[in-house]
Design an enzyme around this catalytic site. Structure first.
Site, short mmCIF file in Angstrom:
data_model
loop_
_atom_site.label_atom_id
_atom_site.label_comp_id
_atom_site.label_asym_id
_atom_site.label_seq_id
_atom_site.Cartn_x
_atom_site.Cartn_y
_atom_site.Cartn_z
CG ASP A 50 20.89 18.66 -6.00
OD1 ASP A 50 19.65 18.69 -6.13
OD2 ASP A 50 21.58 17.66 -6.22
CG ASN A 103 12.54 18.37 -3.12
OD1 ASN A 103 11.49 17.76 -3.28
ND2 ASN A 103 13.53 18.35 -4.02
CE1 TYR A 170 10.99 8.10 -1.06
CE2 TYR A 170 8.67 7.57 -0.73
CZ TYR A 170 9.65 8.41 -1.22
OH TYR A 170 9.30 9.58 -1.87
CE LYS A 174 10.13 10.95 1.19
NZ LYS A 174 10.73 12.32 1.07
CB ILE A 203 5.73 13.97 -9.97
CG1 ILE A 203 5.11 14.30 -8.60
CG2 ILE A 203 5.90 15.23 -10.80
CD1 ILE A 203 3.70 14.85 -8.65
CB THR A 205 10.04 12.53 -13.48
OG1 THR A 205 10.00 11.10 -13.27
CG2 THR A 205 9.42 13.24 -12.28
#
Length: 263
Positions: A50, A103, A170, A174, A203, A205
């Protein structure tokens, strides 16, 4: 149809990744950490990679406390040499590399294409697309060198299949990840390396939970499933694609979005 907020149960596959090493970028939190945990529970040696070095160390310590074999390394996926070092660290630490999950990514500011800031465009594309290429550029030779074959999963997005106003960088990045995945899959299938992609939807979060309730409810209503997704649900799909259960799955792109894109 369930509309609860309970994550899907983790399957009982305690040894499916035994003897394999998995490098997961962007894994100090969120989908990356859930994936690292799932792979570790399946017996993999997990490398938490990370940009947030302290976060990576903390996440690795958390997994170790659960009995998972884990190590942490700082990585900046926008720099090829940093990715190369992270891959080398994985091999040096655990002896080989068989699995990878790319990721790491960022969102970027929202603006129409004709007004989009060029520096923001470059930053988003450099992280979300170039970062995946740099990662595979170094992971693929390492996996091939292991002599065992292996698998890679690239984390794209539902926005790898549809447009989204205000997010040109973005969305373009992607879509690029999906194309890059398919290309690499055709190149390495005969070498025993499978490359696939997943497209998570929205998602649940802590960041989304900071939205006001009306906005959160409106976002939820866009999902025929009646709720947002959980990081663990994405991790389960990634684990399947990395496992031998998906042995004939090459170059695919799987959405996990509660039917958001099926409307």
């Amino acid at each position: 149809m369930s509309t609860t907020n309970t994550p899907a149960p983790v399957g009982d596959y305690a040894t499916e990744f035994a003897g394999r090493t998995a490098l997961v970028t962007g894994s100090a939190s969120g989908i990356g950490l859930a994936t690292a945990r799932r792979l570790g529970r399946g017996g993999a040696n997990v490398v938490i990679a990370d940009y947030n070095a302290d976060g990576a160390e903390s996440a690795a310590a958390e997994l170790k406390a659960e009995g998972i074999t884990a190590a942490a390394v700082a990585v900046d996926v926008t720099k090829p040499e940093s990715v190369e070092a992270a891959v080398k660290f994985s091999v040096d630490t655990f002896g080989s590399l068989e699995l990878a999950v790319n990721n790491a990514g960022i969102g970027g500011e929202s603006a129409p294409t004709g007004e989009y800031d060029i520096d923001v465009w470059n930053r988003v594309v450099r992280t979300n697309l170039d970062g995946v290429f740099y990662s595979m550029r170094h992971e693929l030779p390492a996996i091939e060198a292991s002599g065992k074959g292996g698998a890679i999963v690239n984390v794209a997005s539902i926005l790898g299949s549809v447009g989204f106003a205000g997010s040109p960088a973005y969305v373009a990045a992607k879509h690029g990840v999906v194309g890059l995945t398919k290309t690499a899959a055709t190149e390495y299938a005969a070498k025993g390396i499978r490359v696939n992609a997943v497209g998570p939807g929205f998602i649940d979060t802590p960041l989304l939970r900071q939205m006001d309730q009306d906005a959160y409810d409106a976002l939820t209503a866009l999902h025929p499933a009646g709720r947002l997704g959980h990081a663990e649900e994405v991790a389960e799909l990634i684990a399947f694609l990395l496992s031998d259960r998906a042995s004939f799955v090459h170059g695919s792109y799987h959405l996990v979005d509660g039917a958001y894109t099926a409307r």
